[in-house]
Write a protein that holds these residues in place. Structure first.
Motif, short mmCIF file in Angstrom:
data_model
loop_
_atom_site.label_atom_id
_atom_site.label_comp_id
_atom_site.label_asym_id
_atom_site.label_seq_id
_atom_site.Cartn_x
_atom_site.Cartn_y
_atom_site.Cartn_z
N ILE A 31 7.45 1.93 71.03
CA ILE A 31 8.58 1.65 71.89
C ILE A 31 9.79 1.42 70.88
CG2 ILE A 31 8.30 -0.73 72.34
CD1 ILE A 31 9.57 2.06 74.67
N PHE A 32 9.68 0.49 69.93
CA PHE A 32 10.71 0.17 69.20
C PHE A 32 11.44 1.29 68.12
CE2 PHE A 32 7.78 -3.60 69.64
CZ PHE A 32 8.39 -4.26 70.46
N GLU A 33 10.18 1.99 67.78
CA GLU A 33 10.61 3.25 66.92
C GLU A 33 11.65 4.34 67.96
OE1 GLU A 33 6.87 4.70 66.01
OE2 GLU A 33 6.81 3.62 64.27
N LEU A 34 11.14 4.42 69.14
CA LEU A 34 11.95 5.04 70.04
C LEU A 34 13.38 4.53 70.08
CD1 LEU A 34 9.44 6.07 72.85
CD2 LEU A 34 10.55 7.71 71.37
N VAL A 35 13.59 3.36 70.43
CA VAL A 35 14.90 2.69 70.78
C VAL A 35 15.38 2.78 69.21
CG1 VAL A 35 15.82 0.33 70.68
CG2 VAL A 35 14.20 0.75 72.14
N ASN A 36 14.98 2.70 68.15
CA ASN A 36 15.67 3.00 66.86
C ASN A 36 16.23 4.16 66.66
OD1 ASN A 36 16.59 2.20 64.17
ND2 ASN A 36 14.86 2.87 63.24
N ASP A 37 15.43 5.30 67.00
CA ASP A 37 15.56 6.70 66.95
C ASP A 37 16.79 7.05 67.94
OD1 ASP A 37 14.00 7.02 64.88
OD2 ASP A 37 12.37 7.73 66.16
N ARG A 38 16.54 6.92 69.14
CA ARG A 38 17.41 7.04 70.13
C ARG A 38 18.82 6.78 70.30
NH1 ARG A 38 15.58 11.53 73.70
NH2 ARG A 38 13.54 11.65 73.23
N LEU A 39 18.90 5.53 69.75
CA LEU A 39 20.04 4.60 69.65
C LEU A 39 20.71 4.86 68.35
CD1 LEU A 39 19.19 1.50 71.87
CD2 LEU A 39 20.38 3.64 72.55
N GLY A 40 20.03 5.40 67.35
CA GLY A 40 20.73 5.58 66.22
C GLY A 40 20.94 4.51 65.45
N LEU A 41 20.08 3.34 65.43
CA LEU A 41 20.41 2.13 64.82
C LEU A 41 20.38 2.12 63.45
CD1 LEU A 41 18.87 -0.38 67.55
CD2 LEU A 41 21.16 0.54 67.20
N GLY A 42 19.55 2.73 63.00
CA GLY A 42 19.42 3.05 61.33
C GLY A 42 18.38 2.23 60.80
N LEU A 43 17.52 1.49 61.57
CA LEU A 43 16.46 0.29 60.89
C LEU A 43 15.45 1.07 60.34
CD1 LEU A 43 16.15 -1.77 64.15
CD2 LEU A 43 17.33 -2.11 62.11
N ASN A 44 14.81 0.42 59.15
CA ASN A 44 13.81 0.74 58.33
C ASN A 44 12.67 1.16 59.29
OD1 ASN A 44 11.85 1.42 56.29
ND2 ASN A 44 12.91 0.37 54.93
N SER A 45 12.20 2.51 59.16
CA SER A 45 11.01 2.84 60.05
C SER A 45 9.76 2.18 59.45
CB SER A 45 10.65 4.22 60.05
OG SER A 45 10.56 4.67 58.85
N LYS A 46 9.76 1.46 58.42
CA LYS A 46 8.73 1.10 57.68
C LYS A 46 8.45 -0.85 58.19
CE LYS A 46 8.50 4.11 53.87
NZ LYS A 46 8.44 4.29 52.42
N LEU A 47 9.33 -1.00 58.55
CA LEU A 47 9.24 -2.45 59.11
C LEU A 47 8.29 -2.74 60.25
CD1 LEU A 47 13.11 -3.28 59.84
CD2 LEU A 47 11.88 -4.06 57.99
N GLY A 48 7.70 -3.80 60.52
CA GLY A 48 6.88 -4.26 61.29
C GLY A 48 7.54 -4.25 62.60
N LYS A 49 6.41 -4.53 63.67
CA LYS A 49 7.07 -4.37 65.29
C LYS A 49 8.09 -5.73 65.51
CE LYS A 49 3.03 -4.52 67.43
NZ LYS A 49 2.19 -4.47 68.39
N PRO A 50 7.71 -6.98 64.90
CA PRO A 50 8.76 -7.98 65.40
C PRO A 50 10.06 -7.74 64.26
CG PRO A 50 6.31 -8.94 64.58
CD PRO A 50 6.40 -7.62 64.45
N GLU A 51 9.99 -7.19 63.07
CA GLU A 51 11.15 -6.90 62.42
C GLU A 51 11.88 -6.03 63.15
OE1 GLU A 51 8.32 -9.11 59.93
OE2 GLU A 51 8.02 -7.12 60.95
N LEU A 52 11.33 -4.74 63.76
CA LEU A 52 12.07 -3.96 64.52
C LEU A 52 12.89 -4.55 65.58
CD1 LEU A 52 9.63 -0.63 64.13
CD2 LEU A 52 12.02 -0.96 63.24
N ALA A 53 11.97 -5.29 66.31
CA ALA A 53 12.60 -5.83 67.67
C ALA A 53 13.73 -6.73 67.23
CB ALA A 53 11.41 -6.61 68.36
N ARG A 54 13.34 -7.48 66.19
CA ARG A 54 14.51 -8.13 65.79
C ARG A 54 15.95 -7.64 65.49
NH1 ARG A 54 12.60 -10.46 60.92
NH2 ARG A 54 11.24 -11.97 62.15
N GLY A 55 15.57 -6.62 64.72
CA GLY A 55 16.86 -5.70 64.32
C GLY A 55 17.65 -5.30 65.44
N ILE A 56 16.84 -4.68 66.57
CA ILE A 56 17.55 -4.14 67.69
C ILE A 56 18.07 -5.41 68.30
CG2 ILE A 56 16.77 -3.31 69.99
CD1 ILE A 56 14.41 -1.98 68.57
N VAL A 57 17.49 -6.28 68.56
CA VAL A 57 18.38 -7.61 69.20
C VAL A 57 19.52 -7.99 68.43
CG1 VAL A 57 18.19 -9.76 70.04
CG2 VAL A 57 16.48 -8.24 70.50
#
Length: 94
Positions: A31-57
């Motif tokens: 779900i976090f990967e989909l948010v990152n990809d669909r919204l084009g946030l450019g977060l590193n895909s190797k981040l863990g779940k909490p790090e991805l969520a933190r980056g989105i927020v």
């Protein structure tokens, strides 16, 4: 609203099928990967779940709080709600 409903709401906002929940209602990493990809946030895909969520927020301009994640590399219900609010912000800004 439980974690499953929050993940479903995020998927609905993105216009994608809801990924299946992991064991014990653990939010899926996808779900976090989909948010990152669909919204084009450019977060590193190797981040863990909490790090991805933190980056989105943080990308939405909101704050990330310590109670948004827990041991075991999971995001809490409060953290998922923060991601949902961030996704709403990005979708409405488009």
């Amino acid at each position: 609203m439980g974690k499953t409903e929050i993940v479903q709401a995020i998927a609905d906002l993105l216009g994608v099928p809801c990924p299946p929940m992991s064991t014990g209602s653990t939010e899926p990493r996808s779900i976090f990967e989909l948010v990152n990809d669909r919204l084009g946030l450019g977060l590193n895909s190797k981040l863990g779940k909490p790090e991805l969520a933190r980056g989105i927020v943080l990308a939405s301009g909101a704050e990330w709080h310590p109670d948004f994640e827990s041991r075991g590399a999971t995001v809490t219900k409060a953290g998922l709600l923060a991601v949902l609010v961030a996704v709403r912000f990005f979708v409405q800004s488009r």
